[in-house]
Write an enzyme that holds these catalytic residues in place. Structure first.
Site, mmCIF file in Angstrom:
data_model
loop_
_atom_site.group_PDB
_atom_site.id
_atom_site.type_symbol
_atom_site.label_atom_id
_atom_site.label_comp_id
_atom_site.label_asym_id
_atom_site.label_seq_id
_atom_site.Cartn_x
_atom_site.Cartn_y
_atom_site.Cartn_z
ATOM 1 N N PRO A 12 35.287 -9.583 -10.414
ATOM 2 C CA PRO A 12 36.255 -10.308 -9.454
ATOM 3 C C PRO A 12 37.457 -11.087 -10.312
ATOM 4 O O PRO A 12 37.209 -11.224 -11.345
ATOM 5 C CB PRO A 12 35.283 -11.556 -8.942
ATOM 6 C CG PRO A 12 34.140 -11.434 -9.751
ATOM 7 C CD PRO A 12 33.801 -10.275 -10.517
ATOM 8 N N ASN A 13 38.518 -10.923 -9.596
ATOM 9 C CA ASN A 13 39.623 -11.670 -9.840
ATOM 10 C C ASN A 13 40.308 -10.841 -11.100
ATOM 11 O O ASN A 13 41.402 -11.186 -11.426
ATOM 12 C CB ASN A 13 39.410 -13.076 -10.399
ATOM 13 C CG ASN A 13 39.013 -13.780 -9.347
ATOM 14 O OD1 ASN A 13 39.352 -14.053 -8.054
ATOM 15 N ND2 ASN A 13 37.544 -14.461 -9.709
ATOM 16 N N ARG A 20 47.515 -13.849 -13.130
ATOM 17 C CA ARG A 20 46.217 -14.884 -13.324
ATOM 18 C C ARG A 20 46.103 -15.460 -14.518
ATOM 19 O O ARG A 20 46.000 -14.714 -15.724
ATOM 20 C CB ARG A 20 44.970 -14.134 -12.722
ATOM 21 C CG ARG A 20 43.796 -14.952 -13.207
ATOM 22 C CD ARG A 20 42.421 -14.061 -13.198
ATOM 23 N NE ARG A 20 41.473 -14.990 -13.364
ATOM 24 C CZ ARG A 20 40.191 -14.522 -13.589
ATOM 25 N NH1 ARG A 20 40.051 -13.504 -14.005
ATOM 26 N NH2 ARG A 20 39.105 -15.287 -13.922
ATOM 27 N N TYR A 25 44.568 -14.824 -20.195
ATOM 28 C CA TYR A 25 44.436 -13.439 -20.018
ATOM 29 C C TYR A 25 45.396 -12.315 -20.561
ATOM 30 O O TYR A 25 45.188 -11.124 -20.272
ATOM 31 C CB TYR A 25 43.765 -13.139 -18.553
ATOM 32 C CG TYR A 25 42.483 -13.669 -18.214
ATOM 33 C CD1 TYR A 25 41.519 -13.494 -18.975
ATOM 34 C CD2 TYR A 25 42.473 -14.807 -17.271
ATOM 35 C CE1 TYR A 25 40.293 -14.310 -19.014
ATOM 36 C CE2 TYR A 25 41.396 -15.623 -17.024
ATOM 37 C CZ TYR A 25 40.287 -15.338 -17.715
ATOM 38 O OH TYR A 25 38.997 -15.910 -17.573
ATOM 39 N N ASN A 76 33.372 -5.289 -17.660
ATOM 40 C CA ASN A 76 33.914 -6.558 -17.482
ATOM 41 C C ASN A 76 33.354 -7.179 -16.269
ATOM 42 O O ASN A 76 34.186 -6.925 -15.329
ATOM 43 C CB ASN A 76 35.454 -6.772 -17.949
ATOM 44 C CG ASN A 76 35.545 -7.921 -18.127
ATOM 45 O OD1 ASN A 76 35.015 -9.021 -17.754
ATOM 46 N ND2 ASN A 76 37.252 -8.524 -18.398
ATOM 47 N N ALA A 79 33.524 -13.365 -13.691
ATOM 48 C CA ALA A 79 32.783 -14.446 -13.477
ATOM 49 C C ALA A 79 31.305 -14.020 -13.219
ATOM 50 O O ALA A 79 30.354 -14.728 -13.215
ATOM 51 C CB ALA A 79 33.281 -15.387 -12.266
ATOM 52 N N HIS A 82 28.281 -14.444 -15.483
ATOM 53 C CA HIS A 82 27.332 -15.890 -15.534
ATOM 54 C C HIS A 82 26.362 -16.011 -14.774
ATOM 55 O O HIS A 82 25.682 -16.962 -14.962
ATOM 56 C CB HIS A 82 28.657 -16.834 -15.578
ATOM 57 C CG HIS A 82 29.744 -16.420 -16.594
ATOM 58 N ND1 HIS A 82 29.594 -16.297 -18.183
ATOM 59 C CD2 HIS A 82 31.096 -16.286 -16.372
ATOM 60 C CE1 HIS A 82 30.588 -16.023 -18.384
ATOM 61 N NE2 HIS A 82 31.754 -15.987 -17.569
ATOM 62 N N ASP A 89 19.652 -6.488 -13.422
ATOM 63 C CA ASP A 89 18.605 -5.412 -13.045
ATOM 64 C C ASP A 89 19.226 -3.934 -12.967
ATOM 65 O O ASP A 89 18.642 -3.151 -13.246
ATOM 66 C CB ASP A 89 18.020 -5.922 -11.382
ATOM 67 C CG ASP A 89 17.126 -6.963 -11.563
ATOM 68 O OD1 ASP A 89 16.572 -7.211 -12.628
ATOM 69 O OD2 ASP A 89 16.582 -7.719 -10.521
ATOM 70 N N GLU A 100 29.296 -4.636 -22.994
ATOM 71 C CA GLU A 100 29.869 -5.939 -22.228
ATOM 72 C C GLU A 100 31.308 -6.067 -22.797
ATOM 73 O O GLU A 100 31.480 -6.104 -24.066
ATOM 74 C CB GLU A 100 28.824 -6.907 -22.504
ATOM 75 C CG GLU A 100 29.584 -8.203 -21.732
ATOM 76 C CD GLU A 100 28.471 -9.266 -22.140
ATOM 77 O OE1 GLU A 100 27.428 -9.200 -22.312
ATOM 78 O OE2 GLU A 100 28.818 -10.549 -21.476
ATOM 79 N N HIS A 102 34.907 -8.646 -22.573
ATOM 80 C CA HIS A 102 35.596 -9.735 -22.089
ATOM 81 C C HIS A 102 36.883 -9.595 -22.831
ATOM 82 O O HIS A 102 36.849 -9.670 -24.075
ATOM 83 C CB HIS A 102 34.838 -10.942 -22.152
ATOM 84 C CG HIS A 102 33.521 -10.877 -21.637
ATOM 85 N ND1 HIS A 102 33.477 -11.257 -20.168
ATOM 86 C CD2 HIS A 102 32.187 -10.836 -22.049
ATOM 87 C CE1 HIS A 102 32.220 -11.292 -19.875
ATOM 88 N NE2 HIS A 102 31.623 -10.770 -21.028
ATOM 89 N N LEU A 103 38.084 -9.991 -21.991
ATOM 90 C CA LEU A 103 39.474 -10.255 -22.737
ATOM 91 C C LEU A 103 39.156 -11.412 -23.631
ATOM 92 O O LEU A 103 39.920 -11.361 -24.698
ATOM 93 C CB LEU A 103 40.315 -10.567 -21.670
ATOM 94 C CG LEU A 103 40.842 -9.215 -20.836
ATOM 95 C CD1 LEU A 103 41.393 -9.529 -19.452
ATOM 96 C CD2 LEU A 103 41.756 -8.471 -21.430
ATOM 97 N N ARG A 109 34.728 -21.012 -24.863
ATOM 98 C CA ARG A 109 35.247 -21.630 -23.723
ATOM 99 C C ARG A 109 34.404 -22.643 -23.020
ATOM 100 O O ARG A 109 33.396 -23.156 -23.583
ATOM 101 C CB ARG A 109 35.807 -20.494 -22.443
ATOM 102 C CG ARG A 109 36.806 -19.766 -23.362
ATOM 103 C CD ARG A 109 37.318 -18.517 -22.358
ATOM 104 N NE ARG A 109 38.173 -19.227 -21.105
ATOM 105 C CZ ARG A 109 38.504 -18.398 -19.970
ATOM 106 N NH1 ARG A 109 38.221 -17.190 -19.807
ATOM 107 N NH2 ARG A 109 38.821 -18.912 -18.965
ATOM 108 N N ARG A 113 30.408 -20.810 -19.005
ATOM 109 C CA ARG A 113 30.585 -19.463 -19.635
ATOM 110 C C ARG A 113 30.040 -18.816 -20.592
ATOM 111 O O ARG A 113 29.746 -17.867 -21.173
ATOM 112 C CB ARG A 113 32.089 -19.154 -19.857
ATOM 113 C CG ARG A 113 33.143 -19.406 -18.852
ATOM 114 C CD ARG A 113 34.785 -19.063 -19.264
ATOM 115 N NE ARG A 113 35.376 -19.890 -18.288
ATOM 116 C CZ ARG A 113 36.016 -19.291 -17.238
ATOM 117 N NH1 ARG A 113 35.734 -18.147 -16.739
ATOM 118 N NH2 ARG A 113 36.843 -20.079 -16.704
#
Ligand code: DQA
Length: 147
Positions: A12-13, A20, A25, A76, A79, A82, A89, A100, A102-103, A109, A113
């Site tokens: 999301p986002n 954003r 980011y 990625n 949110a 978390h 699953d 996995e 993440h930027l 942070r 998170r």
């Protein structure tokens, strides 16, 4: 034989990247990141499929559809990382390597998170390298596949 596929999932986002919180980011869009990941994949002889969704169920379904079809998953989960245990699953039921991504570095942070539901089912984690992470994550997936 058909070209093997790496599935890139965006949570999301991330569709708002570029606009954003650029101070966290960066100014590149999700499209820019996907293009870099696709080039990295094709350099190694892989196709890259990308699914972005703001809805957890869509990502769960995409992971299901990767079973027996995709060689690896780069995710990625944004949110959802978390708290979205359904992703844990679903990824646990996927046979190939899971990277996995993440930027930012979530561990540097806010406290909320610092929990990842993806890490326990990830082969490895790439975080904190900004847009370079998309290339690094694809490279990592390819290395894992060639072991
Ligand atoms: C993120 C980090 C997450 O904590 C956050 O919710 C995101 C993006 C990253 O790429 O740095 O949306 O996954």
């Amino acid at each position: 034989m058909s070209t093997p596929v790496i599935l890139l999932l965006s949570g999301p986002n991330l569709n708002l990247l570029g606009a954003r919180q650029p101070e966290i980011y960066g100014s590149a869009t999700l499209e820019d990141h996907v293009a870099r990941a696709r080039t990295a994949a094709s350099d190694h002889g892989y196709d890259l499929e990308h699914v972005q969704s703001n809805t957890e169920a869509v990502l769960v379904e995409a992971i299901h559809s990767a079973r027996g079809r995709c060689a690896a998953i780069v995710i990625n989960a944004a949110a959802f990382t978390h708290y979205a245990w359904a992703l844990n699953d679903a990824l646990a039921a996927f046979d190939g390597p899971v990277v996995e991504l993440h930027l930012s570095n979530p561990m540097a942070r806010e406290g909320w998170r610092h929990t990842s539901v993806v890490t326990p089912v990830a082969t490895g984690v790439i975080a904190g390298f900004g847009g370079d992470g998309y290339e690094l994550a694809v490279d990592a997936a390819v290395r894992l596949l060639s072991r």
